[in-house]
Scaffold this motif. Structure first.
Motif, PDB file in Angstrom:
ATOM      1  N   GLY A 109       0.707  -1.311  -0.045  1.00  0.00           N
ATOM      2  CA  GLY A 109      -0.171   0.000  -0.137  1.00  0.00           C
ATOM      3  C   GLY A 109       0.971   1.443  -0.207  1.00  0.00           C
ATOM      4  O   GLY A 109       0.645   2.267  -0.750  1.00  0.00           O
ATOM      5  N   ALA A 110       1.887   1.311   0.714  1.00  0.00           N
ATOM      6  CA  ALA A 110       2.830   2.268   1.000  1.00  0.00           C
ATOM      7  C   ALA A 110       3.290   2.605  -0.320  1.00  0.00           C
ATOM      8  O   ALA A 110       3.591   3.804  -1.094  1.00  0.00           O
ATOM      9  N   VAL A 111       3.836   1.630  -1.338  1.00  0.00           N
ATOM     10  CA  VAL A 111       4.577   1.898  -2.689  1.00  0.00           C
ATOM     11  C   VAL A 111       3.430   2.274  -3.634  1.00  0.00           C
ATOM     12  O   VAL A 111       3.546   3.164  -4.565  1.00  0.00           O
ATOM     13  N   ASN A 112       2.092   1.924  -3.433  1.00  0.00           N
ATOM     14  CA  ASN A 112       1.303   1.969  -4.339  1.00  0.00           C
ATOM     15  C   ASN A 112       0.764   3.435  -4.071  1.00  0.00           C
ATOM     16  O   ASN A 112       0.649   3.951  -5.218  1.00  0.00           O
ATOM     17  N   ARG A 113       0.763   3.946  -2.884  1.00  0.00           N
ATOM     18  CA  ARG A 113       0.548   5.561  -2.824  1.00  0.00           C
ATOM     19  C   ARG A 113       1.490   6.517  -3.315  1.00  0.00           C
ATOM     20  O   ARG A 113       0.926   7.202  -4.102  1.00  0.00           O
ATOM     21  N   VAL A 114       2.691   6.112  -3.359  1.00  0.00           N
ATOM     22  CA  VAL A 114       3.743   7.069  -3.601  1.00  0.00           C
ATOM     23  C   VAL A 114       3.912   7.046  -5.312  1.00  0.00           C
ATOM     24  O   VAL A 114       4.197   8.213  -5.735  1.00  0.00           O
ATOM     25  N   LEU A 115       3.685   5.657  -5.811  1.00  0.00           N
ATOM     26  CA  LEU A 115       3.842   5.841  -7.136  1.00  0.00           C
ATOM     27  C   LEU A 115       2.512   6.131  -7.784  1.00  0.00           C
ATOM     28  O   LEU A 115       2.400   6.932  -9.017  1.00  0.00           O
ATOM     29  N   GLY A 116       1.256   6.064  -7.128  1.00  0.00           N
ATOM     30  CA  GLY A 116      -0.013   6.796  -7.618  1.00  0.00           C
ATOM     31  C   GLY A 116      -0.020   8.289  -7.860  1.00  0.00           C
ATOM     32  O   GLY A 116      -0.612   8.795  -8.694  1.00  0.00           O
ATOM     33  N   LYS A 117       0.689   8.903  -6.960  1.00  0.00           N
ATOM     34  CA  LYS A 117       1.251  10.365  -6.968  1.00  0.00           C
ATOM     35  C   LYS A 117       2.099  10.938  -7.854  1.00  0.00           C
ATOM     36  O   LYS A 117       2.372  12.199  -7.942  1.00  0.00           O
ATOM     37  N   MET A 118       3.017   9.943  -8.236  1.00  0.00           N
ATOM     38  CA  MET A 118       4.175  10.438  -8.842  1.00  0.00           C
ATOM     39  C   MET A 118       3.900  10.919 -10.520  1.00  0.00           C
ATOM     40  O   MET A 118       3.220  10.103 -11.115  1.00  0.00           O
ATOM     41  N   GLU A 119       4.229  12.075 -10.899  1.00  0.00           N
ATOM     42  CA  GLU A 119       4.001  12.565 -12.240  1.00  0.00           C
ATOM     43  C   GLU A 119       4.874  11.738 -13.274  1.00  0.00           C
ATOM     44  O   GLU A 119       5.783  11.185 -12.908  1.00  0.00           O
ATOM     45  N   GLY A 120       3.869  11.463 -14.298  1.00  0.00           N
ATOM     46  CA  GLY A 120       4.767  10.553 -15.457  1.00  0.00           C
ATOM     47  C   GLY A 120       4.420   9.076 -15.428  1.00  0.00           C
ATOM     48  O   GLY A 120       4.592   8.398 -16.458  1.00  0.00           O
ATOM     49  N   VAL A 121       4.016   8.881 -14.182  1.00  0.00           N
ATOM     50  CA  VAL A 121       3.710   7.127 -14.111  1.00  0.00           C
ATOM     51  C   VAL A 121       2.531   6.844 -14.891  1.00  0.00           C
ATOM     52  O   VAL A 121       1.424   7.566 -14.618  1.00  0.00           O
ATOM     53  N   GLU A 122       2.448   5.945 -16.047  1.00  0.00           N
ATOM     54  CA  GLU A 122       1.445   5.501 -16.664  1.00  0.00           C
ATOM     55  C   GLU A 122       0.683   4.254 -16.125  1.00  0.00           C
ATOM     56  O   GLU A 122      -0.444   4.027 -16.165  1.00  0.00           O
ATOM     57  N   SER A 123       1.442   3.394 -15.660  1.00  0.00           N
ATOM     58  CA  SER A 123       1.317   2.176 -14.875  1.00  0.00           C
ATOM     59  C   SER A 123       2.181   1.682 -14.132  1.00  0.00           C
ATOM     60  O   SER A 123       3.275   2.039 -14.071  1.00  0.00           O
TER      61      SER A 123
END
Length: 118
Positions: free
Chosen positions: A19-33
């Motif tokens: 969940g922690a990794v999911n949260r930070v990647l979900g907020k990161m700009e440029g991440v498509e998937s």
């Protein structure tokens, strides 16, 4: 930035870690998937991102993070049966080194005696 795939090894032991990794990647700009595999301890991120930026973002979770080295993992498996007999031969040489160790012990006692006299 161009479309890139970044693969990281992340120490995740529970769903809270995921969940922690999911949260930070979900907020990161440029991440498509992104894909998080807890069993493999593997996080794959796709998008217009820089590998170092993804690494830094995931590291903020406090989880041990490193770049995934996919090439290193498959190589040792076939070599292991061949390596085991080779490893046994140097073990036979080690007893030859052991007799030198008792010689070192009297040398260690002499400085101790000098320290006691002072």
């Amino acid at each position: 930035m161009s479309q890139q795939t970044v693969v990281l090894k992340v120490g995740m032991s529970c769903q809270g870690c995921v969940g922690a990794v999911n949260r930070v990647l979900g907020k990161m700009e440029g991440v498509e998937s992104f894909d998080i595999d807890i069993k493999e301890q593997k996080v794959t991120v796709k998008g217009n991102v820089e590998p170092e930026a993804v690494f830094q973002t995931v590291s903020k979770t406090g989880k041990k993070t490193s770049f995934w080295e996919a090439e290193a993992a498959p190589a040792p498996a076939p070599a292991e049966p061949e390596s085991k007999p080779a490893e046994e031969k140097p073990v036979e040489e080690k007893p030859a080194v052991t007799p030198a160790e008792p010689e070192a012990k009297p040398a260690e006692e002499k400085p101790a005696e000098t320290g006691a006299a002072a």
